[in-house]
Motif scaffolding. Sequence first.
Motif, PDB file in Angstrom:
ATOM      1  N   ALA A  49       0.817  -1.217   0.000  1.00 50.75           N
ATOM      2  CA  ALA A  49       0.000   0.000   0.000  1.00 50.75           C
ATOM      3  C   ALA A  49       0.851   1.269   0.000  1.00 50.75           C
ATOM      4  O   ALA A  49       0.353   2.349  -0.321  1.00 50.75           O
ATOM      5  N   LEU A  50       2.127   1.156   0.356  1.00 47.06           N
ATOM      6  CA  LEU A  50       2.999   2.340   0.417  1.00 47.06           C
ATOM      7  C   LEU A  50       3.228   2.895  -0.980  1.00 47.06           C
ATOM      8  O   LEU A  50       3.511   2.167  -1.930  1.00 47.06           O
ATOM      9  N   ASN A  51       3.141   4.223  -1.076  1.00 45.71           N
ATOM     10  CA  ASN A  51       3.378   4.894  -2.348  1.00 45.71           C
ATOM     11  C   ASN A  51       3.655   6.359  -2.054  1.00 45.71           C
ATOM     12  O   ASN A  51       3.526   6.819  -0.915  1.00 45.71           O
ATOM     13  N   ASP A  52       4.041   7.088  -3.080  1.00 46.62           N
ATOM     14  CA  ASP A  52       4.172   8.533  -3.002  1.00 46.62           C
ATOM     15  C   ASP A  52       2.916   9.095  -2.335  1.00 46.62           C
ATOM     16  O   ASP A  52       1.796   8.803  -2.746  1.00 46.62           O
ATOM     17  N   SER A  53       3.091   9.932  -1.297  1.00 48.74           N
ATOM     18  CA  SER A  53       1.939  10.437  -0.542  1.00 48.74           C
ATOM     19  C   SER A  53       0.956  11.190  -1.424  1.00 48.74           C
ATOM     20  O   SER A  53      -0.249  11.214  -1.146  1.00 48.74           O
ATOM     21  N   LYS A  54       1.443  11.813  -2.499  1.00 47.19           N
ATOM     22  CA  LYS A  54       0.559  12.592  -3.378  1.00 47.19           C
ATOM     23  C   LYS A  54      -0.400  11.693  -4.154  1.00 47.19           C
ATOM     24  O   LYS A  54      -1.399  12.172  -4.678  1.00 47.19           O
ATOM     25  N   GLN A  55      -0.100  10.398  -4.236  1.00 47.05           N
ATOM     26  CA  GLN A  55      -0.948   9.454  -4.953  1.00 47.05           C
ATOM     27  C   GLN A  55      -1.992   8.806  -4.052  1.00 47.05           C
ATOM     28  O   GLN A  55      -2.795   7.996  -4.524  1.00 47.05           O
ATOM     29  N   LEU A  56      -2.009   9.183  -2.783  1.00 49.21           N
ATOM     30  CA  LEU A  56      -2.879   8.535  -1.801  1.00 49.21           C
ATOM     31  C   LEU A  56      -3.923   9.507  -1.268  1.00 49.21           C
ATOM     32  O   LEU A  56      -3.691  10.720  -1.212  1.00 49.21           O
ATOM     33  N   SER A  57      -5.052   8.978  -0.840  1.00 47.59           N
ATOM     34  CA  SER A  57      -6.066   9.800  -0.180  1.00 47.59           C
ATOM     35  C   SER A  57      -5.608  10.137   1.235  1.00 47.59           C
ATOM     36  O   SER A  57      -4.733   9.464   1.803  1.00 47.59           O
ATOM     37  N   ALA A  58      -6.210  11.164   1.813  1.00 47.29           N
ATOM     38  CA  ALA A  58      -5.871  11.543   3.189  1.00 47.29           C
ATOM     39  C   ALA A  58      -6.139  10.387   4.148  1.00 47.29           C
ATOM     40  O   ALA A  58      -5.358  10.132   5.075  1.00 47.29           O
ATOM     41  N   LYS A  59      -7.240   9.670   3.922  1.00 49.85           N
ATOM     42  CA  LYS A  59      -7.568   8.532   4.779  1.00 49.85           C
ATOM     43  C   LYS A  59      -6.491   7.456   4.682  1.00 49.85           C
ATOM     44  O   LYS A  59      -6.055   6.897   5.698  1.00 49.85           O
ATOM     45  N   SER A  60      -6.032   7.173   3.466  1.00 52.59           N
ATOM     46  CA  SER A  60      -4.982   6.165   3.278  1.00 52.59           C
ATOM     47  C   SER A  60      -3.669   6.613   3.910  1.00 52.59           C
ATOM     48  O   SER A  60      -2.971   5.811   4.534  1.00 52.59           O
ATOM     49  N   TYR A 137      11.039   3.799  -3.828  1.00 54.69           N
ATOM     50  CA  TYR A 137      11.640   3.140  -2.661  1.00 54.69           C
ATOM     51  C   TYR A 137      10.720   3.276  -1.453  1.00 54.69           C
ATOM     52  O   TYR A 137      10.208   4.353  -1.158  1.00 54.69           O
ATOM     53  N   LEU A 138      10.544   2.167  -0.751  1.00 59.16           N
ATOM     54  CA  LEU A 138       9.611   2.123   0.364  1.00 59.16           C
ATOM     55  C   LEU A 138       9.952   3.143   1.456  1.00 59.16           C
ATOM     56  O   LEU A 138       9.057   3.803   1.988  1.00 59.16           O
ATOM     57  N   ALA A 139      11.226   3.271   1.808  1.00 58.81           N
ATOM     58  CA  ALA A 139      11.591   4.162   2.912  1.00 58.81           C
ATOM     59  C   ALA A 139      11.326   5.621   2.557  1.00 58.81           C
ATOM     60  O   ALA A 139      10.928   6.411   3.421  1.00 58.81           O
ATOM     61  N   ILE A 140      11.528   5.999   1.299  1.00 56.77           N
ATOM     62  CA  ILE A 140      11.238   7.379   0.885  1.00 56.77           C
ATOM     63  C   ILE A 140       9.729   7.594   0.856  1.00 56.77           C
ATOM     64  O   ILE A 140       9.229   8.646   1.281  1.00 56.77           O
ATOM     65  N   ALA A 141       8.980   6.612   0.346  1.00 56.50           N
ATOM     66  CA  ALA A 141       7.517   6.723   0.354  1.00 56.50           C
ATOM     67  C   ALA A 141       6.999   6.875   1.777  1.00 56.50           C
ATOM     68  O   ALA A 141       6.119   7.702   2.050  1.00 56.50           O
ATOM     69  N   ALA A 143       8.634   8.107   4.314  1.00 56.87           N
ATOM     70  CA  ALA A 143       9.001   9.445   4.780  1.00 56.87           C
ATOM     71  C   ALA A 143       8.067  10.496   4.195  1.00 56.87           C
ATOM     72  O   ALA A 143       7.680  11.451   4.879  1.00 56.87           O
ATOM     73  N   SER A 144       7.682  10.326   2.938  1.00 58.94           N
ATOM     74  CA  SER A 144       6.772  11.292   2.315  1.00 58.94           C
ATOM     75  C   SER A 144       5.423  11.304   3.016  1.00 58.94           C
ATOM     76  O   SER A 144       4.815  12.369   3.194  1.00 58.94           O
ATOM     77  N   ILE A 145       4.956  10.138   3.437  1.00 63.41           N
ATOM     78  CA  ILE A 145       3.668  10.045   4.134  1.00 63.41           C
ATOM     79  C   ILE A 145       3.743  10.696   5.511  1.00 63.41           C
ATOM     80  O   ILE A 145       2.847  11.456   5.903  1.00 63.41           O
ATOM     81  N   LEU A 146       4.802  10.429   6.241  1.00 63.90           N
ATOM     82  CA  LEU A 146       4.935  11.051   7.566  1.00 63.90           C
ATOM     83  C   LEU A 146       5.065  12.562   7.457  1.00 63.90           C
ATOM     84  O   LEU A 146       4.405  13.309   8.199  1.00 63.90           O
ATOM     85  N   ALA A 147       5.913  13.035   6.552  1.00 66.22           N
ATOM     86  CA  ALA A 147       6.090  14.482   6.401  1.00 66.22           C
ATOM     87  C   ALA A 147       4.772  15.148   6.019  1.00 66.22           C
ATOM     88  O   ALA A 147       4.396  16.184   6.577  1.00 66.22           O
ATOM     89  N   LYS A 148       4.065  14.558   5.075  1.00 68.48           N
ATOM     90  CA  LYS A 148       2.807  15.132   4.596  1.00 68.48           C
ATOM     91  C   LYS A 148       1.743  15.140   5.688  1.00 68.48           C
ATOM     92  O   LYS A 148       1.071  16.167   5.915  1.00 68.48           O
ATOM     93  N   THR A 149       1.561  14.040   6.389  1.00 65.50           N
ATOM     94  CA  THR A 149       0.481  13.972   7.380  1.00 65.50           C
ATOM     95  C   THR A 149       0.767  14.853   8.586  1.00 65.50           C
ATOM     96  O   THR A 149      -0.150  15.513   9.102  1.00 65.50           O
TER      97      THR A 149
END
Length: 211
Positions: A49-60, A137-141, A143-149
Amino acid sequence: MTKLKPAALESHYYDGLVEAGCDEAGRGCLAGSVYAAAVILPPDYRNDALNDSKQLSAKSRNRLREEIERDAVAWAVGIVTPEEIDRINILNASILAMHRALDALKVRPEAVIVDGNRFKPYAGLPYSTIVKGDGKYLAIAAASILAKTYRDDYMDKLAEQYPQYDWQSNKGYPTKNHRNAIKTFGITPFHRRTFNLLGNTQLTLWPDDGQ
């Protein structure tokens, strides 16, 4: 036509090293701090399920944040304020936020992978910049999710103080509503004064800023 499933993200870039992935959020905003995260995932970690945060919904994103924080070997968030951004510029501020996130990790990495194409050496560690790395890369994805949320949570709280800027929706980015509010109400202490807030239009300062 059958829709192809996206390829799974890679578990690591460096072989045999403890690797931290880094990414930032809020670089293009007119207001608010820039946030960055650093994440170390277990070797051969999988999470489809991990991906670039911009490709995910806020809920995800929020669901995945819980999974990342539960599963990561270590994670941390770094913050650079609007005042610091104005003083050192947004590129340097974004890199500083990543360095601060790395500083806060409870496990020391042996290498760093970074989304984008700009970084500065950190603690003598090998590093690689990877364009669109948050989709590779999973670790960057992660990090993108944590930074964004975490940045979104911060902007939502600021929106309670300054509802006229619609930060709960735009998170500080240069939308039409945001720029119209700046034109009408002036700037807040959280706006980045060195940014082109209104294009070539004359800017009125927020009344309480002492100028």
